[in-house]
Design a protein around this motif. Structure first.
Motif, PDB file in Angstrom:
ATOM      1  N   ASN A 113       0.830  -1.208   0.000  1.00 42.37           N
ATOM      2  CA  ASN A 113       0.000   0.000   0.000  1.00 42.37           C
ATOM      3  C   ASN A 113       0.862   1.254   0.000  1.00 42.37           C
ATOM      4  O   ASN A 113       0.441   2.324   0.428  1.00 42.37           O
ATOM      5  CB  ASN A 113      -0.947   0.006   1.207  1.00 42.37           C
ATOM      6  N   ASP A 137      -9.649  -3.882   4.033  1.00 42.56           N
ATOM      7  CA  ASP A 137     -10.937  -3.669   4.698  1.00 42.56           C
ATOM      8  C   ASP A 137     -11.996  -3.584   3.603  1.00 42.56           C
ATOM      9  O   ASP A 137     -12.170  -2.541   2.967  1.00 42.56           O
ATOM     10  CB  ASP A 137     -10.846  -2.366   5.500  1.00 42.56           C
ATOM     11  N   HIS A 144      -5.247  -1.265   5.208  1.00 42.23           N
ATOM     12  CA  HIS A 144      -4.578  -0.961   6.469  1.00 42.23           C
ATOM     13  C   HIS A 144      -3.190  -1.592   6.442  1.00 42.23           C
ATOM     14  O   HIS A 144      -2.931  -2.529   5.685  1.00 42.23           O
ATOM     15  CB  HIS A 144      -5.384  -1.508   7.651  1.00 42.23           C
ATOM     16  N   THR A 168       3.293   3.825   7.662  1.00 43.56           N
ATOM     17  CA  THR A 168       2.367   4.072   8.767  1.00 43.56           C
ATOM     18  C   THR A 168       2.659   5.443   9.357  1.00 43.56           C
ATOM     19  O   THR A 168       3.831   5.809   9.481  1.00 43.56           O
ATOM     20  CB  THR A 168       2.501   2.975   9.849  1.00 43.56           C
ATOM     21  N   THR A 170      -1.168   5.507   7.452  1.00 45.51           N
ATOM     22  CA  THR A 170      -1.608   5.695   6.087  1.00 45.51           C
ATOM     23  C   THR A 170      -2.196   7.095   5.951  1.00 45.51           C
ATOM     24  O   THR A 170      -2.392   7.812   6.934  1.00 45.51           O
ATOM     25  CB  THR A 170      -2.692   4.675   5.722  1.00 45.51           C
ATOM     26  N   TRP A 172      -5.055   7.767   5.513  1.00 48.58           N
ATOM     27  CA  TRP A 172      -6.357   7.771   6.191  1.00 48.58           C
ATOM     28  C   TRP A 172      -6.217   7.592   7.697  1.00 48.58           C
ATOM     29  O   TRP A 172      -7.211   7.428   8.387  1.00 48.58           O
ATOM     30  CB  TRP A 172      -7.250   6.676   5.599  1.00 48.58           C
ATOM     31  N   THR A 174      -4.763   5.181   9.651  1.00 50.14           N
ATOM     32  CA  THR A 174      -4.625   3.891  10.315  1.00 50.14           C
ATOM     33  C   THR A 174      -3.150   3.521  10.417  1.00 50.14           C
ATOM     34  O   THR A 174      -2.347   3.828   9.528  1.00 50.14           O
ATOM     35  CB  THR A 174      -5.407   2.782   9.585  1.00 50.14           C
ATOM     36  N   CYS A 175      -2.789   2.849  11.519  1.00 51.67           N
ATOM     37  CA  CYS A 175      -1.378   2.657  11.865  1.00 51.67           C
ATOM     38  C   CYS A 175      -1.038   1.194  12.098  1.00 51.67           C
ATOM     39  O   CYS A 175      -1.872   0.407  12.562  1.00 51.67           O
ATOM     40  CB  CYS A 175      -1.035   3.452  13.128  1.00 51.67           C
ATOM     41  N   VAL A 311     -11.791   0.876  13.969  1.00 46.60           N
ATOM     42  CA  VAL A 311     -10.909   0.072  13.124  1.00 46.60           C
ATOM     43  C   VAL A 311      -9.877  -0.665  13.967  1.00 46.60           C
ATOM     44  O   VAL A 311      -9.365  -1.712  13.566  1.00 46.60           O
ATOM     45  CB  VAL A 311     -10.206   0.937  12.054  1.00 46.60           C
ATOM     46  N   LEU A 316      -8.380  -4.307  12.605  1.00 45.98           N
ATOM     47  CA  LEU A 316      -7.906  -3.958  11.269  1.00 45.98           C
ATOM     48  C   LEU A 316      -6.653  -3.091  11.304  1.00 45.98           C
ATOM     49  O   LEU A 316      -5.881  -3.062  10.350  1.00 45.98           O
ATOM     50  CB  LEU A 316      -9.018  -3.240  10.494  1.00 45.98           C
ATOM     51  N   ALA A 317      -6.472  -2.351  12.374  1.00 44.46           N
ATOM     52  CA  ALA A 317      -5.296  -1.501  12.535  1.00 44.46           C
ATOM     53  C   ALA A 317      -4.849  -1.561  13.986  1.00 44.46           C
ATOM     54  O   ALA A 317      -5.659  -1.814  14.884  1.00 44.46           O
ATOM     55  CB  ALA A 317      -5.617  -0.057  12.132  1.00 44.46           C
ATOM     56  N   PHE A 320      -4.950   4.356  15.569  1.00 46.83           N
ATOM     57  CA  PHE A 320      -5.539   5.303  14.626  1.00 46.83           C
ATOM     58  C   PHE A 320      -5.177   6.711  15.071  1.00 46.83           C
ATOM     59  O   PHE A 320      -5.244   7.029  16.264  1.00 46.83           O
ATOM     60  CB  PHE A 320      -7.064   5.129  14.591  1.00 46.83           C
TER      61      PHE A 320
END
Length: 487
Positions: A113, A137, A144, A168, A170, A172, A174-175, A311, A316-317, A320
């Motif tokens: 990503n 996701d 993520h 990290t 991202t 958006w 998320t870490c 999240v 998923l992460a 955040f």
């Protein structure tokens, strides 16, 4: 160390106090030759502060060590052993960091990503990428960061890999679990590079996601202009331990970087470091409270779904960044790109990012009650005005697995191979000779050397019809694709 000192700013102030008359670059000579029409817009002080490091901020021998002192203060401020300033943005800094760890023909683990600058580095540096696929996701259509087990598996498969590059946070917010990934890398005695372009603020408040240096990463790259207080193109390398040689890193930076570094970048980096050490906790504390108020208010608006700690709860992460206000707008019947365009045209508000599903706005220490009110006001206006936005053909989002393309050639070999253009209808099955990145966020859907599929062609074509910008493709309309020529 004395963090009230700002060596670059002090040297610049002294240069201006002395009134040095310069007979070298820059040609505008501290604004004497600047077009008044330009100075009226950007300010004459921009030109007055545009000074060379040699025979400007410092003497010919750099005997005052102006830049070195500023970098030592930066390293101390963020818990690094060494720090180096870069004036070419993190796009170049990431290329340098990668080249400091793996040379041409050597393997490097890379989070898939990654920004297009990482793929560009693979092409320029000639490293062999070992992709570590992110956790996708499906509900949010969002990637993520990968997890430590993903990294361990790839290192076991490729024990000759020279290191790992992790992205990290991202765009958006998320870490990754940086500490867990670092432990895995160090088990294999390879360094972890963290592209923490969106995380320059993280060292300065405990309620933010873990900072890479504190999480035992070896080399961290930040873009201070993104979430900090320095001007565009301001980037910093942070280094610790002995897995990456500071001498090697400096030489690689010298290989790729500019010999005409901007004093404006150096000065604002220096000043931002002082501000964060002296006031950062309180400034970020206020920003965190503001972001929480905004996120709560957005959650009460019909049709808007803000993303937050859920999240992390969903696994998923790992964490955040709460200063990223990420809002899914699909329930309004529009895309994030349409929302961004409507807000700019009708409310003179520019959001930080947008894609087919969402928009994002960054809250920083620079925000205040007025900007908070503007943000919430324009979101209310968007909800009320969404029905007036012309419906566009939807973007046909592929299944997550369809985005994991086969790597048939090394990116560098494919990029420089003889190429031809084929119509989109005949692109499936061909090897890409270009990078194709919907922008923002600029993560390549197709990288050189990957095999194009019907699902990806359909996704990209539907995106362009909807209004997605693809600036790096040879044909930005993606009616044709640049592919490796057949013998």
């Amino acid at each position: 160390m004395d963090h009230s000192r700002v060596p670059v700013l002090e040297a610049l102030e002294e240069f201006r106090r002395r009134g040095d008359v310069v007979f070298g670059p820059p040609g505008h000579k501290q604004g004497r030759g600047a077009d008044p029409r330009v100075a009226e817009i950007v300010g004459l002080d921009v030109f007055r502060s545009d000074v060379l490091s040699l025979n400007g901020l410092d003497d010919r021998r750099q005997s005052q060590g102006v830049l070195g002192q500023a970098q030592e203060l930066m390293a101390d401020a963020v818990g690094a052993e060494k720090a180096f300033f870069s004036t070419c943005g993190s796009s170049l800094s990431v290329k340098t960091a990668m080249l400091a760890v793996a040379g041409p023909g050597e393997k490097l683990l890379l989070s898939r990503n990654a920004h297009k600058s990482v793929v560009a580095a693979v092409v320029v540096n000639g490293v062999e990428p070992i992709w570590v696929h992110p956790k996708f996701d499906a509900e949010r259509h969002l990637a993520h960061p990968p997890e430590a087990d993903d990294v361990r598996r790839r290192l076991q498969e490729h024990p000759d890999a020279k290191g790992m590059l992790l992205i990290t946070p991202t765009e958006w917010g998320t870490c990754a679990d940086v500490a867990a990934v670092a432990r895995v890398c160090h088990e294999f005695d390879v360094p972890l590079i963290v592209d923490e372009a969106w995380g320059a603020h993280l060292p300065f408040h405990p309620d933010l996601p873990p900072w890479g240096m504190y999480a035992e990463a070896d080399l961290v790259v930040t873009s201070v202009h993104k979430m900090g207080g320095a001007i565009e193109q301001s980037s910093v390398f942070h280094l610790q331990y002995d897995r990456v040689s500071p001498e090697t890193l400096k030489q690689r930076e010298d290989l790729l970087g500019t010999t005409s570094a901007s004093t404006l970048v150096y000065a604002t980096l220096d000043g931002w470091r002082r501000q964060m050490v002296e006031q950062g906790h309180d400034l970020l504390d206020a920003a965190l409270r503001r972001a929480e108020r905004v996120r709560s208010a957005v959650g009460d608006l019909p049709g808007l779904r803000p993303m937050g700690g859920e999240v992390v709860e969903e696994g998923l992460a790992a964490s955040f960044d709460p200063l990223k206000i990420v809002i899914d707008v699909r329930d309004l019947g529009i895309s994030g790109m349409q929302a961004a365009e409507w807000l700019r045209a009708n409310r003179q508000v520019d959001v930080g990012g947008s894609d087919s599903c969402r928009i994002s706005a960054s809250i920083t220490h620079a925000d205040d009650d007025a900007t908070e009110a503007v943000l919430l006001g324009f979101l209310r206006a968007l909800v009320e005005g969404a029905d007036s936005i012309e419906k566009q053909p939807r973007v046909r989002l592929p299944e997550p697995s369809a985005l994991e393309l086969e790597q048939a050639m090394l990116p560098r070999e494919a990029f420089f191979a003889p190429a031809e253009h084929v119509p989109a209808e005949r692109a499936a099955g061909r090897i890409a000779a270009e990078t194709i990145s919907p922008y923002p966020p600029g993560v390549p859907v197709v990288a050189p050397g990957e095999v194009i599929t019907d699902a990806v062609v359909d996704y990209l074509r539907s995106g362009v019809e909807h209004g997605v910008l693809i600036p790096d493709a040879a044909d930005s309309s993606v009616k044709t694709f640049r592919v490796v020529a057949r013998n």
